[in-house]
Design a protein around this motif. Structure first.
Motif: not given
Length: 639
Positions: A530-548
């Motif tokens: 889970f922490n790996i998923i969370l780290a990936a999402l937080r990284e993607l959130k910086k640059t990719e709009a779909w994450v919102e």
């Protein structure tokens, strides 16, 4: 006044308890306490006599003591140590030996005099043990007695290896281990059958003589036994309750380990509360179950007689409270886990748009998807969503050795049947068989054996996902590197684990993510994944709009369920859907009947899952909701 309030809050607690926000803070405080004892003794040219424990719980303390030694000059030259216990029989160099544990976790990294280290001897003959135990007690006395004893606690309530039935005045002795204790140690020994049945342990009476006793516990996994030890009646069935008789004991807990104590679990029984919506929901559900009534039948007297008069006065009349909570629970129920198209979604747990969502189900092990949310998995596919499943680890440590031989034998026979040369395969098979016949418990498998075990889990996962309706292109095997050690002890997570997860998410760009939310074991594969998923999402959130627009839903496995007040989406299953889920679980043949790591629950995984889902539905029914065959539950995680 503050002191009086604290006494009121802790009135159910029968010994001193200090709760820290997290394990890191608690560990630092305990290490400072130990360092204080050592330094005070140094100033008086005296020895500090410490009673030490093993297991996962004290590792953080030992790490901090090593840091204090290396960075702040804490010397252990004046320290004498006595360890609580050791398995019997046990060679000191064995991987599971507490001699080896203490060397690796503490003694090899500090300046302690090796002659001052005392650990029960697991190599003795049976007839030599009584004299050794008597001598162990004499050595403690000769050293001046224990200045500080640190303890963990087992799920049986044992301290040291003082299992249920131990006497409060017991001394150092040979004991028989409880079955649950052996189950908990099974991973370390490569199976419960390899765990010793006996151990040498300091007695409760020996522990009691320490001038200070600190019992530590971390994580929700320890919360049930902590509640018994702190608030329960003194009983030989829970040896840790004997600590209530000492004036020199303190329990040091993180918030998770303390979570079932009355002041945290049902705070309305001991103090006035700030009634958030979540706390109100929890309290009303508790009250309904406590008095055995559906929510809408709760009365003013029920509130007043069960510690909830404050809520009734502040937010009553109680019927309005009942209606509010009833509606909140009812709105969690949905047959549309991907959202219902063209419907009012203001009271639904999921959005209606887009009508066809992209969903990723992350499965830490190759069977968590169907065991934990197989019904919802199938429902999402049936309702036309683009569903992907991502198996985060190979699960290659959880396959029986004889299954490997069976599959390779099949490969040899198949290749022979089509005229292929099987010389190399037969040679490999011979090597595997020779290795497995001589294999020691928990010995690392060869690369070839691990590969076959991984293939077994992979083919089963493909079969289960296909049964749920997925095309092969939507089935992803990540084989995250942190897991691929071939041992139960895994590597630390690295950037590569996160990178692989980012790549998958970028490929799918999901509207929904489902991830395992079993966090009771702070070192378990589920929370690591889970922490790996969370780290990936937080990284993607910086640059990719779909994450919102991506929602993260947590599910739980076969061992536990979310508390009812926590559930934000409950997906009901019909009797036919329960059978379909069962059939998907059956595709995992290597885990059926008796898996390698079954835990302490004798039921098969499919049976655990069905019972859990049925119990969730029954709980909703008890609260006054519609009656369903089964329910799968989810909680949304805000990231």
């Amino acid at each position: 006044m503050a002191r009086l309030n604290l006494l009121e809050e802790t009135r159910y607690e029968k010994l001193a308890v200090t709760v820290y926000p997290n394990q890191k803070e608690a560990v630092a405080k305990v290490a400072q306490r130990i360092a204080g004892v050592i330094r005070n003794k140094q100033q008086n040219n005296q020895n500090a006599v410490l009673g030490l424990a093993t297991g996962v719980t004290p590792i953080g303390v030992y790490n901090e003591l090593i840091r204090l030694h290396k960075e702040e000059g804490l010397s252990f030259q004046n320290v004498i140590t006595f360890n609580l216990d050791e398995y019997y029989p046990m060679q000191p160099g064995a991987a599971q030996s507490y001699v080896r544990f203490m060397n690796e976790q503490l003694f090899d990294h500090i300046d302690i005099n090796r002659n001052n280290i005392h650990i029960p001897d697991g190599t003795l003959s049976l007839d030599a043990i009584p004299a050794f135990c008597l001598d162990y007690e004499k050595k403690i006395t000769a050293a001046g007695g224990l200045d500080l004893q640190i303890l963990g606690i087992g799920r049986t309530g044992h301290i040291g290896f003082n299992e249920p039935g131990s006497a409060p005045n017991s001394g150092t002795r040979l004991v028989t281990l409880d079955d649950l204790t052996r189950s908990d140690a099974a991973r370390d020994f490569g199976g419960k059958e390899n765990v010793p049945t006996k151990a040498i342990t300091m007695g409760i009476g020996t522990i009691f003589k320490a001038r200070e006793i600190i019992l530590m516990a971390w994580s929700k996994k320890k919360a049930p036994i902590i509640k018994k030890a702190v608030e329960g009646e003194i009983s030989g069935e829970v040896p840790a309750t004997y600590l209530q008789l000492s004036d020199h004991v303190e329990f040091v807990l993180d918030e998770d380990a303390a979570s079932l104590l009355t002041r945290f679990d049902t705070p309305w029984l001991v103090k006035d509360c700030v009634w958030t919506n979540q706390l109100k929901k929890k309290a009303v559900i508790w009250l309904a179950l406590e008095v055995g009534k559906p929510i809408l039948k709760l009365t003013e007297d029920d509130y007043n007689n069960n510690g909830m008069a404050q809520l009734a006065v502040e937010q009553g009349p109680v019927y309005n409270i009942n209606i509010d909570i009833f509606n909140r629970i009812q709105h969690t129920i949905t047959g549309w886990p991907g959202g219902k198209p063209n419907a009012d979604d203001s009271q639904r747990p999921e959005r209606r748009e887009p009508a066809r969502k992209r969903s990723v189900i992350f499965s830490p092990h190759p069977d968590d998807d169907v065991i934990s949310m197989g019904g919802t998995f199938i429902r999402l596919v049936d309702q036309g969503h683009e569903v992907h499943v991502a198996y985060q680890t190979s699960g290659n440590t959880a396959v029986w050795d004889d299954d490997v031989l069976r599959y390779v034998e099949f490969a040899i026979d198949f290749n022979q049947s089509i005229g292929e040369d099987t010389t190399q395969l037969k040679k490999l098979y011979g090597n595997m068989r020779d290795f497995l016949e001589k294999k020691h418990p928990n010995e690392l498998d060869t690369k070839e054996i691990l590969t076959v075990k991984g293939f077994i889990r992979k083919t089963e996962a493909i079969s289960g996902a296909r049964y749920a309706g997925l095309p092969d292109s939507h089935i992803h095997f990540m084989a995250l590197p942190f897991y691929e050690t071939g041992k139960t002890q895994k590597n630390p997570v690295t950037a590569e684990d996160v990178r692989l997860t980012i790549e998958l998410l970028q490929q799918v760009k999901p509207h929904q993510i489902f991830a395992a939310g079993d966090f009771a074991d702070p070192h378990g594969t589920h929370i690591v994944c889970f922490n790996i998923i969370l780290a990936a999402l937080r990284e993607l959130k910086k640059t990719e709009a779909w994450v919102e627009d991506c929602w993260l839903w947590l599910y739980r496995g076969a061992w536990q369920e979310f508390d009812t007040y926590e559930i934000e989406m409950a997906v009901p299953l019909s009797p036919q859907e329960v059978v379909r889920k069962r059939n998907a679980i059956f595709k995992h043949q290597s885990q059926k009947d008796r898996p390698v790591f079954p835990g302490d629950d004798a039921r098969e995984f499919w049976k655990r899952a069905e019972d859990r889902n049925r119990e969730t539905a029954q709980r909703y029914d008890q609260l006054g909701m519609a009656e369903y065959e089964a329910m799968e539950a989810f909680v949304r995680y805000q990231f």
